[in-house]
Design a protein around this motif. Structure first.
Motif, PDB file in Angstrom:
ATOM      1  N   GLU A 120       0.819  -1.210   0.000  1.00 45.52           N
ATOM      2  CA  GLU A 120       0.000   0.000   0.000  1.00 45.52           C
ATOM      3  C   GLU A 120       0.856   1.265   0.000  1.00 45.52           C
ATOM      4  OE1 GLU A 120      -3.596   2.156  -0.033  1.00 45.52           O
ATOM      5  OE2 GLU A 120      -3.293  -0.026  -0.199  1.00 45.52           O
ATOM      6  N   THR A 121       1.945   1.250   0.750  1.00 47.13           N
ATOM      7  CA  THR A 121       2.808   2.432   0.864  1.00 47.13           C
ATOM      8  C   THR A 121       3.966   2.423  -0.122  1.00 47.13           C
ATOM      9  OG1 THR A 121       4.172   1.356   2.570  1.00 47.13           O
ATOM     10  CG2 THR A 121       2.262   2.641   3.314  1.00 47.13           C
ATOM     11  N   LEU A 126       3.531   6.244   7.428  1.00 43.64           N
ATOM     12  CA  LEU A 126       2.212   6.168   8.063  1.00 43.64           C
ATOM     13  C   LEU A 126       2.116   6.955   9.360  1.00 43.64           C
ATOM     14  CD1 LEU A 126       1.424   2.361   7.569  1.00 43.64           C
ATOM     15  CD2 LEU A 126       0.576   4.298   6.215  1.00 43.64           C
ATOM     16  N   ALA A 185      -3.846   2.455  10.475  1.00 49.02           N
ATOM     17  CA  ALA A 185      -3.456   3.747   9.902  1.00 49.02           C
ATOM     18  C   ALA A 185      -3.828   3.844   8.428  1.00 49.02           C
ATOM     19  CB  ALA A 185      -1.957   3.964  10.089  1.00 49.02           C
ATOM     20  N   ILE A 186      -3.649   2.760   7.688  1.00 47.69           N
ATOM     21  CA  ILE A 186      -4.003   2.760   6.261  1.00 47.69           C
ATOM     22  C   ILE A 186      -5.506   2.874   6.074  1.00 47.69           C
ATOM     23  CG2 ILE A 186      -4.040   1.318   4.181  1.00 47.69           C
ATOM     24  CD1 ILE A 186      -1.306   0.240   5.031  1.00 47.69           C
ATOM     25  N   ARG A 187      -6.269   2.112   6.854  1.00 49.57           N
ATOM     26  CA  ARG A 187      -7.727   2.135   6.704  1.00 49.57           C
ATOM     27  C   ARG A 187      -8.326   3.468   7.138  1.00 49.57           C
ATOM     28  NH1 ARG A 187      -6.514  -1.226   3.724  1.00 49.57           N
ATOM     29  NH2 ARG A 187      -6.890  -3.491   3.924  1.00 49.57           N
ATOM     30  N   ARG A 188      -7.680   4.177   8.046  1.00 49.53           N
ATOM     31  CA  ARG A 188      -8.200   5.478   8.486  1.00 49.53           C
ATOM     32  C   ARG A 188      -8.138   6.530   7.390  1.00 49.53           C
ATOM     33  NH1 ARG A 188      -6.214   7.757  14.071  1.00 49.53           N
ATOM     34  NH2 ARG A 188      -7.892   9.201  13.501  1.00 49.53           N
ATOM     35  N   ARG A 189      -7.382   6.261   6.352  1.00 47.70           N
ATOM     36  CA  ARG A 189      -7.329   7.193   5.222  1.00 47.70           C
ATOM     37  C   ARG A 189      -8.615   7.181   4.406  1.00 47.70           C
ATOM     38  NH1 ARG A 189      -1.260   6.025   2.689  1.00 47.70           N
ATOM     39  NH2 ARG A 189      -0.042   6.944   4.405  1.00 47.70           N
ATOM     40  N   GLU A 242     -12.617   7.342   3.553  1.00 50.74           N
ATOM     41  CA  GLU A 242     -13.711   8.180   4.046  1.00 50.74           C
ATOM     42  C   GLU A 242     -14.726   7.388   4.853  1.00 50.74           C
ATOM     43  OE1 GLU A 242     -15.444  10.208   0.787  1.00 50.74           O
ATOM     44  OE2 GLU A 242     -13.648  11.406   0.320  1.00 50.74           O
TER      45      GLU A 242
END
Length: 463
Positions: free
Chosen positions: A105-106, A118, A419-423, A425
């Motif tokens: 993902e990053t 992140l 942290a990824i999922r909090r991006r 909406e």
């Protein structure tokens, strides 16, 4: 996809199982794998493939831990030990999958870089420090095993043992630590796993010749002798956390999968590598207890258990094979330390990750490379010092498993996914994935805090 081969970074951010398009040490492109007329690659052990990657990852986990796992099994019983092995294997698969997802993902291929992407640079430094501590301790464990093998073969005293550890560190580990790339390690890793299988066979031979130890009964074999405390059970878990710990190599191996990095591919890798580890650890847990008992027959490691039959040719061969195996492991564990040091030097100098070509040259090498060499030699020197001071393999592995491996394996990965999922909406704390990550995180915090406390007690008592 960003190329994980980063000249500014230490080789640990580069290839552990090399790809066909990587550069050789002299900067020239490596020759592609030979292909037959039918277009198929001659060797099925191809670069970046699932099988060789799984072998590399399993070898990063299988090392000194397999030598002391039967000691804990003798204390807590085979039922508890095998259940913990099974649960630990399942959790390891989930952990590796989380790390692979975050790396893809990053598009970052090290713990430090993913954390920096992140979170905050402070988080990156802390995680890198813990990861380096895990690898330094693991590498020290391998030198401790080398010392035990030397003692068993030559009946050496402590002074000779310490001298041998220093010599192995200087003349074997130092040259390995200076290598830029470790792409060849997939072949050595396969040989190293075979060497440990030979040790398991030797333990099975001992059991077949001398029979089940007289201290064994059905009850104490299954459930232990009944003298275990809560700290004994906790230290058994600590040892298993360390035994499965290979997550420090997962980001870089994820970036090296071919034809492209994928979570599905790393899931297959994790299942294969964890399965290999489970079979070896489970076999040793059962055979080691049956062969050497639950009383004083159990020594600090299988190496010392085999001391009475050390003059047998096949036992001698298996001990030398263990020596080769742990020295192979050393390479996997020292590279993440160099990775952390290179990351810090890069930040202190204010240079980018791909700026070695423009760096100042000194005596035919860039300053980046000289800093890397100094860091590698300093790391090996520290490992030698630890291995000389601490001679108990069991105490070392228990502490590493609790302090560092629990954090790297069970605390960091769920934090990355959250942290990824909090991006997104539509993020929700009550989704199944996030709730699972929170439970995973709580488990990691428990192992990190209480496990470290439990592992510290034997060290303080021995001081």
């Amino acid at each position: 996809m960003a190329n994980p081969m980063d000249l500014e970074m230490a080789p640990s951010e580069a290839s552990t199982c090399d790809q066909s398009n990587e550069e050789s040490v002299d900067g020239k492109m490596a020759q592609p794998a030979k292909v037959s007329r039918s277009g198929s690659i001659i060797s099925s052990f191809r670069r970046g493939g699932v099988i060789p990657t799984a072998i590399c990852l399993s070898k990063a986990a299988i090392g000194a831990g397999v030598l002391s796992v039967s000691v804990h099994s003798a204390e807590v019983g085979a039922v508890y030990q095998l259940l913990c092995l099974l649960l630990g294997g399942v959790l390891t698969i989930f952990s590796i999958r989380m790390i692979a997802m975050a790396s893809i993902e990053t598009q970052r291929w090290s713990f430090e870089d993913v954390c920096e992407e992140l979170f905050h640079p402070a988080m990156s430094l802390f995680t890198g420090f813990i990861n380096a501590c895990v690898c330094l301790g693991s590498a020290a464990g391998y030198l401790i095993v080398c010392g035990q093998v030397f003692v068993v073969i030559f009946q050496a005293n402590d002074q000779a043992r310490n001298l041998f550890v220093v010599l192995m560190g200087v003349f074997v580990c130092c040259p390995l630590a200076l290598a830029r790339h470790v792409g060849f390690m997939r072949h050595l890793a396969a040989m190293s796993v075979a060497a440990l299988i030979l040790l398991v066979i030797t333990v099975g031979w001992y059991l077949s010749v001398y029979g089940i130890d007289e201290s064994i009964s059905t009850e104490n074999f299954l459930f232990g002798p009944g003298e275990a405390t809560v700290f004994t059970y906790m230290n058994s878990i600590n040892n298993l956390v360390f035994a499965y710990n290979n997550q420090f190599n997962v980001p870089q191996l994820t970036g090296e999968l071919s034809p492209e990095p994928s979570t599905k591919g790393m899931t297959k890798v994790s299942m294969m590598s964890t399965g290999i580890s489970f079979l070896l650890y489970g076999s040793v847990s059962i055979l080691g207890v049956l062969a050497f008992g639950v009383a004083d027959g159990q020594k600090d490691s299988l190496i010392l258990d085999l001391m009475p039959v050390r003059k047998e040719v096949h036992v001698m061969i298996s001990l030398v094979a263990v020596l080769f195996s742990v020295l192979t492991c050393f390479q996997f564990h020292i590279f993440p330390v160099r990775q952390f040091l290179a990351f810090n030097v890069r930040k202190l100098r204010g240079r980018g990750a791909d700026s070695e070509k423009t760096d100042v040259s000194c005596c035919g090498r860039s300053l980046t490379r000289w800093y890397d060499i100094i860091g590698a030699l300093a790391s090996v020197a520290l490992v030698i010092l630890i291995a000389v001071i601490i001679t108990s393999l069991r105490a070392m592995l228990d502490f590493i498993g609790a302090f560092g491996a629990a954090y790297i394996s069970y605390v960091v990965p769920p934090l990355w996914i959250i942290a990824i999922r909090r991006r997104a909406e539509n993020f929700s704390w009550f989704s199944v994935e996030i709730l699972f990550c929170l439970v995973f995180l709580l488990l990691g915090i428990f192992l990190f805090v209480f496990g470290t406390y439990a592992a510290t007690i034997p060290l303080l008592q021995a001081a």
